[in-house]
Write a protein that holds these residues in place. Structure first.
Motif, PDB file in Angstrom:
ATOM      1  N   VAL A 157      -3.419  27.237  -8.840  1.00 20.03           N
ATOM      2  CA  VAL A 157      -4.759  27.640  -9.286  1.00 20.03           C
ATOM      3  C   VAL A 157      -5.668  27.981  -8.115  1.00 20.03           C
ATOM      4  O   VAL A 157      -6.372  28.993  -8.138  1.00 20.03           O
ATOM      5  CB  VAL A 157      -5.397  26.570 -10.200  1.00 20.03           C
ATOM      6  CG1 VAL A 157      -6.872  26.847 -10.436  1.00 20.03           C
ATOM      7  CG2 VAL A 157      -4.653  26.504 -11.532  1.00 20.03           C
ATOM      8  N   SER A 158      -5.664  27.170  -7.063  1.00 14.38           N
ATOM      9  CA  SER A 158      -6.559  27.424  -5.930  1.00 14.38           C
ATOM     10  C   SER A 158      -6.302  28.780  -5.292  1.00 14.38           C
ATOM     11  O   SER A 158      -7.242  29.489  -4.931  1.00 14.38           O
ATOM     12  CB  SER A 158      -6.418  26.331  -4.864  1.00 14.38           C
ATOM     13  OG  SER A 158      -6.942  25.128  -5.344  1.00 14.38           O
ATOM     14  N   GLY A 159      -5.029  29.131  -5.143  1.00 10.96           N
ATOM     15  CA  GLY A 159      -4.690  30.425  -4.564  1.00 10.96           C
ATOM     16  C   GLY A 159      -5.193  31.578  -5.402  1.00 10.96           C
ATOM     17  O   GLY A 159      -5.768  32.545  -4.885  1.00 10.96           O
ATOM     18  N   VAL A 160      -5.007  31.490  -6.699  1.00 13.60           N
ATOM     19  CA  VAL A 160      -5.454  32.553  -7.597  1.00 13.60           C
ATOM     20  C   VAL A 160      -6.974  32.555  -7.703  1.00 13.60           C
ATOM     21  O   VAL A 160      -7.608  33.612  -7.647  1.00 13.60           O
ATOM     22  CB  VAL A 160      -4.807  32.414  -8.992  1.00 13.60           C
ATOM     23  CG1 VAL A 160      -5.340  33.464  -9.953  1.00 13.60           C
ATOM     24  CG2 VAL A 160      -3.283  32.525  -8.884  1.00 13.60           C
ATOM     25  N   ALA A 161      -7.575  31.381  -7.821  1.00  8.42           N
ATOM     26  CA  ALA A 161      -9.033  31.281  -7.969  1.00  8.42           C
ATOM     27  C   ALA A 161      -9.758  31.897  -6.769  1.00  8.42           C
ATOM     28  O   ALA A 161     -10.844  32.455  -6.923  1.00  8.42           O
ATOM     29  CB  ALA A 161      -9.455  29.829  -8.156  1.00  8.42           C
ATOM     30  N   ALA A 162      -9.138  31.835  -5.590  1.00 12.08           N
ATOM     31  CA  ALA A 162      -9.755  32.418  -4.399  1.00 12.08           C
ATOM     32  C   ALA A 162      -9.915  33.929  -4.519  1.00 12.08           C
ATOM     33  O   ALA A 162     -10.721  34.528  -3.817  1.00 12.08           O
ATOM     34  CB  ALA A 162      -8.921  32.079  -3.162  1.00 12.08           C
ATOM     35  N   TYR A 163      -9.178  34.551  -5.417  1.00  9.49           N
ATOM     36  CA  TYR A 163      -9.228  36.012  -5.599  1.00  9.49           C
ATOM     37  C   TYR A 163     -10.059  36.447  -6.808  1.00  9.49           C
ATOM     38  O   TYR A 163     -10.115  37.629  -7.118  1.00  9.49           O
ATOM     39  CB  TYR A 163      -7.805  36.572  -5.686  1.00  9.49           C
ATOM     40  CG  TYR A 163      -7.180  36.635  -4.326  1.00  9.49           C
ATOM     41  CD1 TYR A 163      -7.261  37.790  -3.570  1.00  9.49           C
ATOM     42  CD2 TYR A 163      -6.569  35.523  -3.771  1.00  9.49           C
ATOM     43  CE1 TYR A 163      -6.721  37.849  -2.295  1.00  9.49           C
ATOM     44  CE2 TYR A 163      -6.024  35.569  -2.506  1.00  9.49           C
ATOM     45  CZ  TYR A 163      -6.106  36.736  -1.766  1.00  9.49           C
ATOM     46  OH  TYR A 163      -5.581  36.785  -0.505  1.00  9.49           O
ATOM     47  N   TYR A 220     -11.734  24.858 -12.762  1.00  6.58           N
ATOM     48  CA  TYR A 220     -10.687  23.866 -12.479  1.00  6.58           C
ATOM     49  C   TYR A 220     -10.542  23.684 -10.973  1.00  6.58           C
ATOM     50  O   TYR A 220     -10.454  22.564 -10.477  1.00  6.58           O
ATOM     51  CB  TYR A 220      -9.354  24.292 -13.098  1.00  6.58           C
ATOM     52  CG  TYR A 220      -8.267  23.267 -12.882  1.00  6.58           C
ATOM     53  CD1 TYR A 220      -8.107  22.208 -13.753  1.00  6.58           C
ATOM     54  CD2 TYR A 220      -7.426  23.338 -11.774  1.00  6.58           C
ATOM     55  CE1 TYR A 220      -7.132  21.241 -13.540  1.00  6.58           C
ATOM     56  CE2 TYR A 220      -6.452  22.384 -11.552  1.00  6.58           C
ATOM     57  CZ  TYR A 220      -6.310  21.333 -12.435  1.00  6.58           C
ATOM     58  OH  TYR A 220      -5.351  20.380 -12.210  1.00  6.58           O
ATOM     59  N   ASP A 221     -10.529  24.792 -10.245  1.00  6.62           N
ATOM     60  CA  ASP A 221     -10.391  24.728  -8.788  1.00  6.62           C
ATOM     61  C   ASP A 221     -11.554  23.965  -8.163  1.00  6.62           C
ATOM     62  O   ASP A 221     -11.358  23.180  -7.230  1.00  6.62           O
ATOM     63  CB  ASP A 221     -10.299  26.137  -8.202  1.00  6.62           C
ATOM     64  CG  ASP A 221     -10.047  26.129  -6.715  1.00  6.62           C
ATOM     65  OD1 ASP A 221      -9.129  25.408  -6.281  1.00  6.62           O
ATOM     66  OD2 ASP A 221     -10.760  26.837  -5.993  1.00  6.62           O
ATOM     67  N   ASP A 222     -12.754  24.171  -8.662  1.00  4.26           N
ATOM     68  CA  ASP A 222     -13.936  23.485  -8.131  1.00  4.26           C
ATOM     69  C   ASP A 222     -13.863  21.973  -8.312  1.00  4.26           C
ATOM     70  O   ASP A 222     -14.458  21.225  -7.545  1.00  4.26           O
ATOM     71  CB  ASP A 222     -15.208  24.012  -8.790  1.00  4.26           C
ATOM     72  CG  ASP A 222     -15.572  25.421  -8.328  1.00  4.26           C
ATOM     73  OD1 ASP A 222     -15.019  25.876  -7.294  1.00  4.26           O
ATOM     74  OD2 ASP A 222     -16.395  26.063  -9.004  1.00  4.26           O
ATOM     75  N   GLU A 223     -13.124  21.525  -9.331  1.00  4.09           N
ATOM     76  CA  GLU A 223     -12.996  20.086  -9.581  1.00  4.09           C
ATOM     77  C   GLU A 223     -12.170  19.398  -8.508  1.00  4.09           C
ATOM     78  O   GLU A 223     -12.345  18.220  -8.241  1.00  4.09           O
ATOM     79  CB  GLU A 223     -12.375  19.833 -10.962  1.00  4.09           C
ATOM     80  CG  GLU A 223     -13.262  20.220 -12.115  1.00  4.09           C
ATOM     81  CD  GLU A 223     -14.505  19.365 -12.217  1.00  4.09           C
ATOM     82  OE1 GLU A 223     -14.448  18.152 -11.918  1.00  4.09           O
ATOM     83  OE2 GLU A 223     -15.556  19.912 -12.590  1.00  4.09           O
ATOM     84  N   GLY A 224     -11.225  20.122  -7.899  1.00  2.62           N
ATOM     85  CA  GLY A 224     -10.430  19.563  -6.808  1.00  2.62           C
ATOM     86  C   GLY A 224      -9.526  18.408  -7.206  1.00  2.62           C
ATOM     87  O   GLY A 224      -9.424  17.426  -6.486  1.00  2.62           O
ATOM     88  N   PHE A 225      -8.869  18.506  -8.343  1.00  2.00           N
ATOM     89  CA  PHE A 225      -7.973  17.444  -8.797  1.00  2.00           C
ATOM     90  C   PHE A 225      -6.805  17.250  -7.829  1.00  2.00           C
ATOM     91  O   PHE A 225      -6.233  18.213  -7.332  1.00  2.00           O
ATOM     92  CB  PHE A 225      -7.403  17.769 -10.178  1.00  2.00           C
ATOM     93  CG  PHE A 225      -8.423  17.783 -11.264  1.00  2.00           C
ATOM     94  CD1 PHE A 225      -9.030  16.607 -11.677  1.00  2.00           C
ATOM     95  CD2 PHE A 225      -8.793  18.966 -11.872  1.00  2.00           C
ATOM     96  CE1 PHE A 225      -9.980  16.615 -12.679  1.00  2.00           C
ATOM     97  CE2 PHE A 225      -9.746  18.987 -12.878  1.00  2.00           C
ATOM     98  CZ  PHE A 225     -10.343  17.807 -13.281  1.00  2.00           C
ATOM     99  N   ALA A 226      -6.452  16.010  -7.588  1.00  2.00           N
ATOM    100  CA  ALA A 226      -5.268  15.695  -6.794  1.00  2.00           C
ATOM    101  C   ALA A 226      -4.065  15.754  -7.729  1.00  2.00           C
ATOM    102  O   ALA A 226      -4.082  15.174  -8.811  1.00  2.00           O
ATOM    103  CB  ALA A 226      -5.394  14.308  -6.191  1.00  2.00           C
ATOM    104  N   LEU A 227      -3.052  16.484  -7.316  1.00  2.00           N
ATOM    105  CA  LEU A 227      -1.857  16.638  -8.144  1.00  2.00           C
ATOM    106  C   LEU A 227      -0.668  15.984  -7.462  1.00  2.00           C
ATOM    107  O   LEU A 227      -0.553  16.022  -6.235  1.00  2.00           O
ATOM    108  CB  LEU A 227      -1.554  18.126  -8.370  1.00  2.00           C
ATOM    109  CG  LEU A 227      -2.599  18.897  -9.159  1.00  2.00           C
ATOM    110  CD1 LEU A 227      -2.333  20.402  -9.067  1.00  2.00           C
ATOM    111  CD2 LEU A 227      -2.603  18.453 -10.605  1.00  2.00           C
ATOM    112  N   PRO A 228       0.239  15.418  -8.254  1.00  2.00           N
ATOM    113  CA  PRO A 228       1.444  14.836  -7.655  1.00  2.00           C
ATOM    114  C   PRO A 228       2.402  15.937  -7.217  1.00  2.00           C
ATOM    115  O   PRO A 228       2.234  17.104  -7.573  1.00  2.00           O
ATOM    116  CB  PRO A 228       2.044  14.032  -8.814  1.00  2.00           C
ATOM    117  CG  PRO A 228       1.620  14.773 -10.031  1.00  2.00           C
ATOM    118  CD  PRO A 228       0.242  15.300  -9.710  1.00  2.00           C
TER     119      PRO A 228
END
Length: 110
Positions: A52-58, A23-31
């Protein structure tokens, strides 16, 4: 993502560390979660998806995909180190974060 169930459905699909990193790799723009066009459930889903990005980095290669707890622990531990460095009162962070979470978790009465 414009469907009113899109964010909730995207969040529901995340179950493993593999899901998080994909999901993080997809880079979706969120409101912004406070957007008036989102109902309470969608707003909560957007709040979770923003993290997600913060957690995915770990997420570490070779770790079991079903171990989603370890990346959270590592992220929070490192965040606390940063807070110490910046002189942030960690207990205040915990109190305010808990209050925000509870306020944001209230079910929409409509």
């Amino acid at each position: 993502m414009t469907n009113t169930n899109t964010y909730t459905a995207a969040l529901a699909a995340l179950r493993t560390t593999t899901d998080l990193t994909a999901y993080d790799d997809e880079g979706f723009a969120l409101p912004t979660p406070e957007t008036g066009s989102l109902d309470a459930a969608e707003s909560r889903a957007v709040r979770a998806l923003r993290a997600v990005s913060g957690v995915a980095a770990y997420v570490e290669d070779g770790e079991p995909a079903d171990d989603v707890t370890t990346p959270f622990v590592d992220l929070i531990s490192d965040t606390r180190h940063l807070a110490d460095h910046l002189g942030v009162d960690w207990r205040e962070v915990e109190r305010r974060a808990e209050r925000n979470y509870l306020d944001e978790s209230v079910t929409d009465p409509s």
